[in-house]
Design an enzyme around this catalytic site. Sequence first.
Site, PDB file in Angstrom:
ATOM      1  N   CYS A 291       0.953  -0.948  -0.066  1.00 23.11           N
ATOM      2  CA  CYS A 291      -0.090  -0.092  -0.018  1.00 23.11           C
ATOM      3  C   CYS A 291       0.655   1.214  -0.052  1.00 23.11           C
ATOM      4  O   CYS A 291       1.977   1.265   0.817  1.00 23.11           O
ATOM      5  CB  CYS A 291      -0.810  -0.126   1.410  1.00 23.11           C
ATOM      6  SG  CYS A 291      -1.922  -1.394   1.466  1.00 23.11           S
TER       7      CYS A 291
ATOM      8  N   ARG B 224       4.715   0.613  -6.272  1.00 19.40           N
ATOM      9  CA  ARG B 224       4.544  -0.140  -5.089  1.00 19.40           C
ATOM     10  C   ARG B 224       3.333  -1.550  -5.275  1.00 19.40           C
ATOM     11  O   ARG B 224       3.392  -2.318  -4.488  1.00 19.40           O
ATOM     12  CB  ARG B 224       4.154   0.673  -3.826  1.00 19.40           C
ATOM     13  CG  ARG B 224       5.163   1.531  -3.594  1.00 19.40           C
ATOM     14  CD  ARG B 224       4.791   2.243  -2.406  1.00 19.40           C
ATOM     15  NE  ARG B 224       4.535   1.591  -0.924  1.00 19.40           N
ATOM     16  CZ  ARG B 224       5.444   1.644  -0.204  1.00 19.40           C
ATOM     17  NH1 ARG B 224       6.626   2.265  -0.106  1.00 19.40           N
ATOM     18  NH2 ARG B 224       5.242   0.993   1.013  1.00 19.40           N
TER      19      ARG B 224
ATOM     20  N   TRP C 189      -3.057  -2.539  -1.590  1.00 24.38           N
ATOM     21  CA  TRP C 189      -2.700  -3.818  -2.255  1.00 24.38           C
ATOM     22  C   TRP C 189      -3.424  -4.783  -1.295  1.00 24.38           C
ATOM     23  O   TRP C 189      -3.215  -4.877  -0.113  1.00 24.38           O
ATOM     24  CB  TRP C 189      -1.429  -3.953  -2.096  1.00 24.38           C
ATOM     25  CG  TRP C 189      -1.033  -5.406  -2.925  1.00 24.38           C
ATOM     26  CD1 TRP C 189      -0.554  -5.260  -4.278  1.00 24.38           C
ATOM     27  CD2 TRP C 189      -0.515  -6.434  -2.488  1.00 24.38           C
ATOM     28  NE1 TRP C 189      -0.400  -6.520  -4.795  1.00 24.38           N
ATOM     29  CE2 TRP C 189       0.045  -7.143  -3.554  1.00 24.38           C
ATOM     30  CE3 TRP C 189      -0.402  -7.041  -1.162  1.00 24.38           C
ATOM     31  CZ2 TRP C 189       0.296  -8.383  -3.400  1.00 24.38           C
ATOM     32  CZ3 TRP C 189       0.124  -8.195  -1.044  1.00 24.38           C
ATOM     33  CH2 TRP C 189       0.565  -9.165  -2.289  1.00 24.38           C
TER      34      TRP C 189
ATOM     35  N   ASN D 209      -1.406   1.211   6.320  1.00 20.97           N
ATOM     36  CA  ASN D 209      -0.575   0.127   5.620  1.00 20.97           C
ATOM     37  C   ASN D 209      -0.226  -0.923   6.571  1.00 20.97           C
ATOM     38  O   ASN D 209       0.454  -0.622   7.628  1.00 20.97           O
ATOM     39  CB  ASN D 209       0.642   0.777   4.779  1.00 20.97           C
ATOM     40  CG  ASN D 209       1.515  -0.287   4.178  1.00 20.97           C
ATOM     41  OD1 ASN D 209       1.225  -1.280   3.802  1.00 20.97           O
ATOM     42  ND2 ASN D 209       2.683   0.399   3.560  1.00 20.97           N
ATOM     43  N   GLY D 210      -0.232  -2.163   6.492  1.00 21.35           N
ATOM     44  CA  GLY D 210       0.173  -3.368   7.215  1.00 21.35           C
ATOM     45  C   GLY D 210      -1.089  -4.350   7.710  1.00 21.35           C
ATOM     46  O   GLY D 210      -1.832  -4.323   6.774  1.00 21.35           O
TER      47      GLY D 210
ATOM     48  N   GLU E 282      18.211 -15.575 -12.069  1.00 22.49           N
ATOM     49  CA  GLU E 282      17.472 -14.209 -12.228  1.00 22.49           C
ATOM     50  C   GLU E 282      16.961 -13.761 -13.635  1.00 22.49           C
ATOM     51  O   GLU E 282      15.966 -13.279 -13.603  1.00 22.49           O
ATOM     52  CB  GLU E 282      18.764 -13.144 -11.876  1.00 22.49           C
ATOM     53  CG  GLU E 282      18.382 -11.545 -12.075  1.00 22.49           C
ATOM     54  CD  GLU E 282      17.360 -11.301 -10.992  1.00 22.49           C
ATOM     55  OE1 GLU E 282      16.741 -11.923 -10.301  1.00 22.49           O
ATOM     56  OE2 GLU E 282      16.789 -10.145 -11.515  1.00 22.49           O
TER      57      GLU E 282
ATOM     58  N   LYS F 124      12.942 -12.791 -14.055  1.00 23.19           N
ATOM     59  CA  LYS F 124      12.651 -11.266 -14.760  1.00 23.19           C
ATOM     60  C   LYS F 124      11.661 -11.678 -15.816  1.00 23.19           C
ATOM     61  O   LYS F 124      10.754 -11.005 -15.982  1.00 23.19           O
ATOM     62  CB  LYS F 124      14.116 -10.918 -15.168  1.00 23.19           C
ATOM     63  CG  LYS F 124      14.149  -9.281 -15.046  1.00 23.19           C
ATOM     64  CD  LYS F 124      14.539  -8.629 -13.934  1.00 23.19           C
ATOM     65  CE  LYS F 124      13.755  -9.245 -12.893  1.00 23.19           C
ATOM     66  NZ  LYS F 124      14.517  -8.810 -11.657  1.00 23.19           N
TER      67      LYS F 124
ATOM     68  N   GLU G  51       8.277 -12.590 -14.149  1.00 24.80           N
ATOM     69  CA  GLU G  51       7.539 -11.674 -13.612  1.00 24.80           C
ATOM     70  C   GLU G  51       6.630 -10.605 -14.423  1.00 24.80           C
ATOM     71  O   GLU G  51       5.804 -10.055 -14.333  1.00 24.80           O
ATOM     72  CB  GLU G  51       8.278 -11.111 -12.381  1.00 24.80           C
ATOM     73  CG  GLU G  51       9.322 -10.147 -12.529  1.00 24.80           C
ATOM     74  CD  GLU G  51       9.851  -9.598 -11.380  1.00 24.80           C
ATOM     75  OE1 GLU G  51      11.345  -9.466 -11.413  1.00 24.80           O
ATOM     76  OE2 GLU G  51       8.936  -9.298 -10.272  1.00 24.80           O
TER      77      GLU G  51
ATOM     78  N   HIS H  81      19.212 -34.308 -15.011  1.00 24.94           N
ATOM     79  CA  HIS H  81      18.654 -35.107 -13.829  1.00 24.94           C
ATOM     80  C   HIS H  81      17.108 -34.773 -13.877  1.00 24.94           C
ATOM     81  O   HIS H  81      16.474 -34.915 -12.712  1.00 24.94           O
ATOM     82  CB  HIS H  81      19.338 -34.728 -12.544  1.00 24.94           C
ATOM     83  CG  HIS H  81      20.690 -34.947 -12.589  1.00 24.94           C
ATOM     84  ND1 HIS H  81      21.246 -36.355 -12.178  1.00 24.94           N
ATOM     85  CD2 HIS H  81      21.753 -34.219 -12.746  1.00 24.94           C
ATOM     86  CE1 HIS H  81      22.296 -36.298 -12.471  1.00 24.94           C
ATOM     87  NE2 HIS H  81      22.909 -35.070 -12.812  1.00 24.94           N
TER      88      HIS H  81
ATOM     89  N   LYS I 102       6.089  -3.767  -5.482  1.00 25.19           N
ATOM     90  CA  LYS I 102       7.465  -3.551  -5.358  1.00 25.19           C
ATOM     91  C   LYS I 102       8.092  -3.884  -4.133  1.00 25.19           C
ATOM     92  O   LYS I 102       9.244  -4.510  -4.045  1.00 25.19           O
ATOM     93  CB  LYS I 102       7.540  -1.946  -5.500  1.00 25.19           C
ATOM     94  CG  LYS I 102       9.104  -1.516  -5.527  1.00 25.19           C
ATOM     95  CD  LYS I 102       9.829  -1.943  -6.670  1.00 25.19           C
ATOM     96  CE  LYS I 102      11.472  -1.807  -6.692  1.00 25.19           C
ATOM     97  NZ  LYS I 102      12.087  -2.481  -7.649  1.00 25.19           N
TER      98      LYS I 102
HETATM   99  C1  AGP Z   1      12.500  -8.435  -8.233  1.00 20.80           C
HETATM  100  O1  AGP Z   1      12.251  -8.186  -9.814  1.00 20.80           O
HETATM  101  C2  AGP Z   1      11.250  -8.657  -7.757  1.00 20.80           C
HETATM  102  N1  AGP Z   1      10.250  -7.823  -7.902  1.00 20.80           N
HETATM  103  C3  AGP Z   1      11.350  -9.114  -6.241  1.00 20.80           C
HETATM  104  O2  AGP Z   1      11.950 -10.509  -6.380  1.00 20.80           O
HETATM  105  C4  AGP Z   1      12.262  -8.427  -5.248  1.00 20.80           C
HETATM  106  O3  AGP Z   1      13.525  -8.512  -5.428  1.00 20.80           O
HETATM  107  C5  AGP Z   1      11.871  -9.158  -3.900  1.00 20.80           C
HETATM  108  O4  AGP Z   1      10.411  -9.123  -3.323  1.00 20.80           O
HETATM  109  C6  AGP Z   1      12.705  -8.503  -2.633  1.00 20.80           C
HETATM  110  O5  AGP Z   1      12.636  -7.029  -2.340  1.00 20.80           O
HETATM  111  P1  AGP Z   1      13.748  -6.120  -1.772  1.00 20.80           P
HETATM  112  O6  AGP Z   1      15.117  -6.380  -2.350  1.00 20.80           O
HETATM  113  O7  AGP Z   1      13.116  -4.815  -1.681  1.00 20.80           O
HETATM  114  O8  AGP Z   1      13.817  -6.670  -0.521  1.00 20.80           O
END
Ligand code: AGP
Length: 611
Positions: A2, A27, A76, A100-101, A482, A486, A489, A505, A606
């Site tokens: 949020c 976010r 969110w 938020n929380g 990674e 990417k 997502e 395997h 985010k």
């Molecule tokens: C990365 O592209 C992601 N959106 C996600 O995996 C992110 O790296 C993860 O949520 C950790 O976030 P942070 O680095 O702010 O802790």
Amino acid sequence: MCGIVGYAGSQDALGILIGGLESLEYRGYDSAGVAVYDHGKFEVTRATGKLIELKKALASKHRTASAPVGIGHTRWATHGRPTETNAHPHTAGRVSLIHNGIIENYLPLRAMLEEKGCHFLSETDTEVAAHLLNTLLEDGMEPLAAMRAMCAQVKGSYAFLALDSKNPDRVLVAKNSTPIIIGRGEGENFIASDIPAILQHTRRIIVLEDGDLAQITAGTVYIENKGTEVARKEEVISWDPITAQKGGFKHFMLKEIYDQSRVIGDTLRGRISESDGSVKMPELEPLRAKAATLKRIVLVACGTAWHACLEGKFFLEEFAGIPCEVDYASEFRYRTGLIDSDTLVIAVSQSGETLDTLGALECAIGKGITLAVCNVVGASICRKADMVLYTHAGPEISVASTKAFTTQLVALQLLAIFLAEVRNSMSANARRNVLHAMLQLPAAIAQTLKVDSEVASVAKGFFQARDFLFLGRGRCYPIALEGALKLKEISYIHAEGYPAGEMKHGPIALIDEQMPVVMVLQRERPLFEKTVSNLKEVEARGARVIVVTDATDEDLKGIAAQAIVKIPFVAHETSPLLLNIPLQMLAYHVAVLNGTDVDLPRNLAKSVTVE
Ligand code: AGP
């Protein structure tokens, strides 16, 4: 998660709130709302979907007067579906409140309040806070005392902002385990969950601490903790508003990919003394005395930051000779981690607010030595850890992390060299060579970025695939993971990253003519030959192979692939970082061709501030 914005001043609060919420869109959210105090009553407007829907709802109200105090929220969903009724602000009597929380004890609180005659409209946990605060105010309490009493009854994490219609000049604030900052202006003050929301108006910020309550008016900021007024340090943020904009790029993600040459330079700046092969990081000095006796390093993080930890393990073990473990923060925090005083626990996080990473770090506090590797000044993990190593990536707006990842790699590599020097586990000459290669990174990244148009045309041949496999060995294995994350997502295409040597395997069964395989191929021996063998194996089974490599033309003779993306070679230690860049670009172009919301992919936030 949020986003929160609050304002008290002389301008029209609505414009400030909407502008602030727009800067927090990264976010992630599924509904939004604002409340201002207007002509003796609250004017609350809420809408599901993106902010454009909220703007339409506001436009339909044909407001004429301006309101100088207000609060705004992007939600969110956690408790209750993303509907207009569940959107914040929640109003109860004279109170309008955003949150938020997560309020963990909201069910017993709700039952207690319902018994007292409160009528609930939403499915949210937040609405109990609005009713509770209203009840306490109606019992005759002063606003801050009521806020204090409300927070004493609530269990969980929160950043609350509340308006009281009988005290319409102020915004009440409370914070526990959820970030909130105050922005100081001239004759106006701001509140936000994150810096970009107020950067257009001020760079003077105060970071609130857990347990803080605050009361903000146009001219005053009062903060207390445990009932006593406290002075919190005002900091001046160096980020400029332009840095937080798209800078002419179509998406923040692309801008952030291109930012990497500059921000890697920022992360290295002033930290390297090449002549004596040492790193200068006063923030790590407390570690110097302990470094020689360190027996173990545990790295904890989530998502992309976890991949940075996997890569960091290579440097830390190779340079500093310390055994390293890498754990998902969400797993580590609920396991017996066996941390002792000879263990260094490193929490890596772009935002510094990821709840699981914070929780994992908290498990180590008081047992081992703790270090945060973080991008956001004053973030929660920075305030909890014994030491902080900032990454200097600047604001990362796109949900998909790019420059935060590469600056994390650089920060961990600097840490490994610092430890190597103290422990005498690497010669001065060897350290000098790696540091020299690191100093060449900004220029090498600028060169690497030139493959963008080539990667864009490769993407055209592959964007309709439904599955991808990313393979790499050694230092290129975390890079493969990674690359897969990417792609999935932002393009919603299923992708798996795997160590190339493990492919036989299991995953090799997936391979057919439909399956693109992205092979991350570093020229370093002996893994180069081993990876080429794996490449031949997938090719023999009909896979469509994309090779991303720093190998020479000579090396690549005899390798038949549908596409070979070549990047410049500087040194084996810095190559993984460079090899990651074409993978970021591939994910970006595939997502654009598929028409997804690149910067705000579905279901993602985010900063994940809930478990
Ligand atoms: C990365 O592209 C992601 N959106 C996600 O995996 C992110 O790296 C993860 O949520 C950790 O976030 P942070 O680095 O702010 O802790």
